[in-house]
Every structure is written in structure tokens, then in C-alpha cells.
Design a protein around this motif. Structure first.
Motif, PDB file in Angstrom:
ATOM      1  N   GLY A 116       4.252  -9.116  -9.958  1.00  0.00           N
ATOM      2  CA  GLY A 116       4.344  -8.511 -11.272  1.00  0.00           C
ATOM      3  C   GLY A 116       5.522  -7.549 -11.332  1.00  0.00           C
ATOM      4  O   GLY A 116       6.248  -7.359 -10.349  1.00  0.00           O
ATOM      5  N   PRO A 117       5.751  -6.935 -12.488  1.00  0.00           N
ATOM      6  CA  PRO A 117       6.882  -6.010 -12.619  1.00  0.00           C
ATOM      7  C   PRO A 117       6.819  -4.879 -11.603  1.00  0.00           C
ATOM      8  O   PRO A 117       5.784  -4.261 -11.412  1.00  0.00           O
ATOM      9  N   GLY A 118       7.952  -4.645 -10.935  1.00  0.00           N
ATOM     10  CA  GLY A 118       8.036  -3.609  -9.919  1.00  0.00           C
ATOM     11  C   GLY A 118       7.629  -4.056  -8.536  1.00  0.00           C
ATOM     12  O   GLY A 118       7.771  -3.302  -7.575  1.00  0.00           O
ATOM     13  N   GLN A 119       7.138  -5.270  -8.418  1.00  0.00           N
ATOM     14  CA  GLN A 119       6.638  -5.766  -7.142  1.00  0.00           C
ATOM     15  C   GLN A 119       7.615  -6.768  -6.517  1.00  0.00           C
ATOM     16  O   GLN A 119       8.019  -7.736  -7.155  1.00  0.00           O
ATOM     17  N   GLN A 120       8.006  -6.497  -5.294  1.00  0.00           N
ATOM     18  CA  GLN A 120       8.737  -7.428  -4.453  1.00  0.00           C
ATOM     19  C   GLN A 120       9.902  -8.100  -5.177  1.00  0.00           C
ATOM     20  O   GLN A 120      10.864  -7.440  -5.528  1.00  0.00           O
ATOM     21  N   SER A 121       9.852  -9.402  -5.415  1.00  0.00           N
ATOM     22  CA  SER A 121      11.015 -10.096  -5.963  1.00  0.00           C
ATOM     23  C   SER A 121      11.399  -9.586  -7.342  1.00  0.00           C
ATOM     24  O   SER A 121      12.584  -9.544  -7.688  1.00  0.00           O
TER      25      SER A 121
ATOM     26  N   TYR B  53      -8.765  -9.456  -8.949  1.00  0.00           N
ATOM     27  CA  TYR B  53      -8.828  -8.578  -7.768  1.00  0.00           C
ATOM     28  C   TYR B  53      -7.605  -7.670  -7.755  1.00  0.00           C
ATOM     29  O   TYR B  53      -6.480  -8.133  -7.993  1.00  0.00           O
ATOM     30  N   GLY B  54      -7.825  -6.388  -7.465  1.00  0.00           N
ATOM     31  CA  GLY B  54      -6.720  -5.442  -7.361  1.00  0.00           C
ATOM     32  C   GLY B  54      -6.719  -4.741  -6.020  1.00  0.00           C
ATOM     33  O   GLY B  54      -7.703  -4.116  -5.634  1.00  0.00           O
ATOM     34  N   LEU B  55      -5.611  -4.846  -5.294  1.00  0.00           N
ATOM     35  CA  LEU B  55      -5.455  -4.249  -3.976  1.00  0.00           C
ATOM     36  C   LEU B  55      -4.636  -2.971  -4.068  1.00  0.00           C
ATOM     37  O   LEU B  55      -3.573  -2.949  -4.702  1.00  0.00           O
ATOM     38  N   SER B  56      -5.101  -1.903  -3.448  1.00  0.00           N
ATOM     39  CA  SER B  56      -4.377  -0.634  -3.397  1.00  0.00           C
ATOM     40  C   SER B  56      -4.071  -0.145  -4.818  1.00  0.00           C
ATOM     41  O   SER B  56      -4.988   0.028  -5.609  1.00  0.00           O
ATOM     42  N   GLN B  57      -2.798   0.048  -5.184  1.00  0.00           N
ATOM     43  CA  GLN B  57      -2.514   0.501  -6.537  1.00  0.00           C
ATOM     44  C   GLN B  57      -2.920  -0.531  -7.583  1.00  0.00           C
ATOM     45  O   GLN B  57      -3.085  -0.204  -8.757  1.00  0.00           O
ATOM     46  N   GLY B  58      -3.142  -1.763  -7.145  1.00  0.00           N
ATOM     47  CA  GLY B  58      -3.757  -2.749  -8.023  1.00  0.00           C
ATOM     48  C   GLY B  58      -5.136  -2.320  -8.486  1.00  0.00           C
ATOM     49  O   GLY B  58      -5.638  -2.812  -9.496  1.00  0.00           O
TER      50      GLY B  58
ATOM     51  N   MET C  81       0.839  -1.183   0.000  1.00  0.00           N
ATOM     52  CA  MET C  81       0.000   0.000   0.000  1.00  0.00           C
ATOM     53  C   MET C  81       0.882   1.243   0.000  1.00  0.00           C
ATOM     54  O   MET C  81       1.928   1.247   0.649  1.00  0.00           O
ATOM     55  N   PRO C  82       0.439   2.302  -0.674  1.00  0.00           N
ATOM     56  CA  PRO C  82       1.330   3.448  -0.819  1.00  0.00           C
ATOM     57  C   PRO C  82       1.523   4.201   0.473  1.00  0.00           C
ATOM     58  O   PRO C  82       0.640   4.272   1.309  1.00  0.00           O
ATOM     59  N   ARG C  83       2.706   4.751   0.630  1.00  0.00           N
ATOM     60  CA  ARG C  83       2.975   5.640   1.744  1.00  0.00           C
ATOM     61  C   ARG C  83       3.373   6.970   1.159  1.00  0.00           C
ATOM     62  O   ARG C  83       4.287   7.059   0.353  1.00  0.00           O
ATOM     63  N   THR C  84       2.677   8.012   1.565  1.00  0.00           N
ATOM     64  CA  THR C  84       2.873   9.311   0.946  1.00  0.00           C
ATOM     65  C   THR C  84       3.957  10.078   1.681  1.00  0.00           C
ATOM     66  O   THR C  84       3.879  10.253   2.892  1.00  0.00           O
ATOM     67  N   PRO C  85       5.003  10.534   0.985  1.00  0.00           N
ATOM     68  CA  PRO C  85       6.031  11.334   1.631  1.00  0.00           C
ATOM     69  C   PRO C  85       5.425  12.519   2.368  1.00  0.00           C
ATOM     70  O   PRO C  85       4.411  13.080   1.946  1.00  0.00           O
ATOM     71  N   SER C  86       6.060  12.925   3.459  1.00  0.00           N
ATOM     72  CA  SER C  86       5.472  13.951   4.318  1.00  0.00           C
ATOM     73  C   SER C  86       5.224  15.260   3.593  1.00  0.00           C
ATOM     74  O   SER C  86       4.253  15.954   3.873  1.00  0.00           O
TER      75      SER C  86
ATOM     76  N   VAL D 233      -3.978  -9.177  -7.820  1.00  0.00           N
ATOM     77  CA  VAL D 233      -2.946  -8.208  -8.214  1.00  0.00           C
ATOM     78  C   VAL D 233      -2.627  -7.346  -7.009  1.00  0.00           C
ATOM     79  O   VAL D 233      -3.523  -6.695  -6.440  1.00  0.00           O
ATOM     80  N   ASN D 234      -1.382  -7.315  -6.610  1.00  0.00           N
ATOM     81  CA  ASN D 234      -0.954  -6.594  -5.422  1.00  0.00           C
ATOM     82  C   ASN D 234      -0.827  -5.102  -5.700  1.00  0.00           C
ATOM     83  O   ASN D 234      -0.984  -4.641  -6.827  1.00  0.00           O
ATOM     84  N   GLY D 235      -0.504  -4.347  -4.651  1.00  0.00           N
ATOM     85  CA  GLY D 235      -0.307  -2.914  -4.771  1.00  0.00           C
ATOM     86  C   GLY D 235       1.147  -2.557  -5.016  1.00  0.00           C
ATOM     87  O   GLY D 235       1.955  -3.383  -5.439  1.00  0.00           O
ATOM     88  N   SER D 236       1.491  -1.331  -4.707  1.00  0.00           N
ATOM     89  CA  SER D 236       2.819  -0.830  -5.058  1.00  0.00           C
ATOM     90  C   SER D 236       3.921  -1.451  -4.223  1.00  0.00           C
ATOM     91  O   SER D 236       5.050  -1.601  -4.694  1.00  0.00           O
ATOM     92  N   ASP D 237       3.632  -1.816  -2.972  1.00  0.00           N
ATOM     93  CA  ASP D 237       4.674  -2.392  -2.124  1.00  0.00           C
ATOM     94  C   ASP D 237       4.148  -3.540  -1.274  1.00  0.00           C
ATOM     95  O   ASP D 237       4.713  -3.863  -0.248  1.00  0.00           O
TER      96      ASP D 237
END
Length: 411
Positions: A198-203, A241-246, A1-6, A168-172
Motif C-alpha cells: 500500500g502507499p508508503g510501503q516498500q515498492s 488482517y493488520g500487522l504492526s502499524q497495520g 514493524m516500527p523501530r523507535t529512535p533511541s 495489510v503490512n506494517g510501517s516497514d
């Protein structure tokens, strides 16, 4: 799930009183406690681990989650060695979740030296869960460009072709995050479940250096191709199914890939970049619109010097987009939009619409109003304890609503 910079956080989006004043810490605790409903954490373990971690103490926060993951994995190892597979699987799953929190917390550290070893601790614990769980699981390699994407296919109990839930997972997000965000619930209802990186995700990112891409149909179509030929999959009852940025990647794929019988967006996302740009000063938005790279990069660099923590957070969030410089990164994120594509979706949709959505407020309804396919926009409220992004502390309620809809839609 995304974390927004302060520096991107708008004051009205700060969380109400909770476990921490630090929004990221507070949200992680909420997610961890919500995962207890599916055995992916234990509430007492979570609360004991954070009991002595102060707000904004990122080193102590990281150490606490690593220590908890290490301790619980040792419990799992002892049970496995004694042949107690149920206990072992439960503990390996919890350890995997705790290490996954530690992976995301590296954004707040002084370096990312611990990223790969901590991720491998997470994935090792997850793999041991897969080895010891009572479910039958296939490790699969999904063809992707010149290589493959790693996946895990959980077989539904019983024989014959079964409806199948593709996640489908989210950004992190981690694999264990998917377990408590629908995988366990789907298996309990008789679905096969496929989870994958998927591309950009975890492994794919941490071990192979493969970054995000907006055109997720290039990812999902190979997944469908890998499923439809299996003797245990009902090709007419595939659900996505898409979670968060998914929640962006799934509708993007559905605009081109039409073999899914239904899809769930948790939540619906039409423009990923707004979670980055909505809180920029107007003059910086003009720099982006005018293509003024040098001025934008100069002002961003000045802002980063003011806060090393913000600079570290930016580096973590920007990493999967594989772009150099602030301007080029934000312009890349701006490509992640559904503009002109929503009308191409013909798949029935369930769209989660949580109150107090802090990353893409208003976008679930915007998406639901724009598509021509049948849509069920499902509100989740603070009064139900189901507010905030992805309803972190109301995952049983989320499962009940989305799977009741999905069962009815698939017939």
C-alpha cells in the motif's frame, strides 16, 4: 514493524536479556527466528550470520544480512537451474527474508545509497519464490488513484469460491514478513491470500515515492473491489488482517468499509503517534500543542546533532510521511488516530494483546473496550514465550489462536 529512535525510548521498555543489548538488533533476531517456523528463515543460518556482529556495529550488521541473502539466493539459483523447485522455493523465500532485514538495517548506516538496490534484491528473491512455489499465484495490479498497487494473490488448493485472507503490512514490513505472519497459515487452512504494497510501503515508497496516508479506507476499498468479482473468491467470507502499524490501518478502514466478515488486529492500535511522542519531554509536547514549530524544530535539531545515529534513524522513520521538518512530521503522525471512529466498526474483531508490547502498550485493550462490534481480546504472555510486539517468537501459537477464531467466526 516500527523501530523507535533511541531518544524516544523509555527505560522501562528496554528488552530483557536476549541476543543483543541493542533493542533493534535483538528484535530483528527474534523476528527472524520466529519466521523459521514457516520456512522463511533457517535458525542456523540466522545464528551463524550474526555470530561475529557486535552490538551497535551497524555496518557489520548490514553486511552480514546481505551476505547471507546473497549466499542463500545462490543456493536457490542452483536448485532452480537443476529443476529442484521445492528446494529452490524454500531458499528463495529465506533469501528474501534476509535481504528484507538488510533493507531495514540501512537506517543505521551513514547513507541510504544501498536502500534501493538492497530492496530490489529482496523483491527479486521474493518474485523467484513466487515463480517456484507449489502454490498457484497471480501477480495483480490493484487500481489506486491514477495508478495501481502491486499485489500477489495466492490461490487456496481446490476449486470453487474460497474464503480469502487480505493482509495489510506494517510501517516497514516486507512481503516475506507477511508469509510468516499469517499467509502460510491461511493457505494451509484453505484460504486464498492477498498480500500487497500500500502507499508508503516498500515498492510504493522506495520506487515510486508514494507515502503513507491515514485514511486507509481509500486503500482497502479498491482491494475489496478487485476481489469480489473474482470467480475464486467467496465475497461473503473476506477477512482482513493488520500487522504492526497495520493494526491501525485496518480498524481505520473498517470504520468505512463494511464488506469484511471478520478482521484480525496484530496488535490493536488506536493512536500511532504515541510511539513517537510518549517519551518527549513535557516542554516539547507543549510546543506541539501550541503550534510552536520554530522552537520544536530548534530543540530537535540540537538533539540530532548529539547523535548521528539518532538522526539517521529519524530520517528512516520519517521518510514515509513525506513531510519536511521535525514539527511537521510529528504533526502528520498525530493524524493517525482512531478518535471518533471506533464506534463505526461493525466487523467482528480478533485483537492480539501481547505482554511487554513496546510500541503501543495498553492500546489493544483500549481499542477492544471502545468498539461496539463483537471483539475477542487475546492475551499473549511471556510465560508462553509470546510476549513483545507481534509475538515474534510465537507465530505458530498466534496462527492457532487467530485462525481458530476466524474459522469459527466465518462459519
Amino acid at each position: 514493524m516500527p523501530r523507535t529512535p533511541s531518544f524516544l525510548t523509555h527505560p522501562h521498555q528496554a528488552f530483557t536479556a536476549g541476543f543483543y543489548r541493542n533493542d533493534d538488533f535483538d528484535f530483528e533476531v527474534r523476528i527472524a527466528l520466529g519466521a523459521a517456523a514457516f520456512g522463511a528463515t533457517d535458525a542456523g543460518e540466522v545464528m551463524s550470520a550474526i555470530a561475529h556482529v557486535r552490538d551497535n556495529d551497524h555496518d557489520a550488521w548490514f553486511d552480514a544480512w546481505v551476505a547471507l541473502g546473497t549466499r542463500v539466493k545462490a543456493l536457490a539459483d542452483r536448485s532452480a537451474e537443476s529443476g529442484h523447485d521445492v528446494s529452490a522455493a524454500q531458499a528463495y523465500l529465506r533469501a528474501s527474508t534476509y535481504f528484507a532485514v538488510a533493507v531495514n538495517s540501512i537506517a543505521g548506516l551513514g547513507s541510504d545509497d544501498q536502500l534501493l538496490p538492497t530492496f530490489r534484491q529482496h523483491r527479486s528473491a521474493w518474485d523467484r519464490f513466487v515463480d517456484t512455489t507449489s502454490y498457484s499465484v497471480d501477480r495483480i495490479e490493484i487500481p489506486y488513484e491514477d495508478g495501481h498497487m502491486p499485489g500477489y494473490f495466492f490461490h487456496a488448493p481446490g476449486d470453487g469460491r474460497r474464503k480469502t485472507f487480505v493482509m495489510v503490512n506494517g510501517s516497514d514490513g516486507s512481503m516475506s514478513a507477511l508469509w510468516s505472519s499469517g499467509a502460510a497459515g491461511a493457505l494451509a487452512r484453505g484460504y486464498n491470500v492477498l498480500v500487497f504494497d500500500g502507499p508508503g510501503q516498500q515498492s510504493m515508497l522506495f520506487e515510486r515515492g508514494i507515502g503513507f496516508r491515514p485514511d486507509w479506507e481509500a486503500v482497502v476499498t479498491p482491494v475489496v473491489d478487485a476481489l469480489v468479482g473474482r470467480p475464486d473468491v467467496d465475497a461473503d467470507k473476506l477477512a482482513l488482517y493488520g500487522l504492526s502499524q497495520g493494526g491501525f490501518w485496518v480498524p481505520r478502514a473498517l470504520a468505512f468499509e463494511h464488506r469484511f466478515a471478520a478482521a484480525i488486529l496484530d496488535p490493536g492500535v488506536v493512536d500511532v503517534a504515541t510511539s513517537w511522542t510518549d517519551h518527549f519531554p513535557k516542554n516539547m509536547i507543549r510546543m506541539l500543542d501550541d503550534g510552536n514549530r520554530s522552537a520544536f524544530d530548534r530543540d530537535m535539531a540540537m538533539g540530532m546533532k548529539v547523535s548521528k545515529e539518532t538522526a539517521r534513524e529519524w530520517n528512516f522513520r520519517a521518510r514515509p510521511y513525506l513531510r519536511d521538518g521535525y514539527f511537521d512530521t510529528v504533526m502528520e503522525v498525530r493524524r493517525y488516530t482512531m478518535n471518533g471512529l471506533l464506534g463505526k466498526i461493525d466487523t467482528p474483531l480478533f485483537v492480539a494483546n501481547p505482554e511487554d508490547e513496546q510500541f503501543w502498550p495498553g492500546q489493544p485493550k483500549q481499542l477492544a473496550d471502545a468498539v461496539v462490534a463483537p471483539v475477542h481480546l487475546c492475551d499473549f504472555t511471556a510465560a508462553e514465550g509470546a510476549n513483545y510486539h507481534c509475538q515474534p517468537m510465537a507465530r505458530l501459537l498466534t496462527d492457532q489462536r487467530m485462525f481458530d477464531w476466524l474459522d469459527a467466526t466465518l462459519g
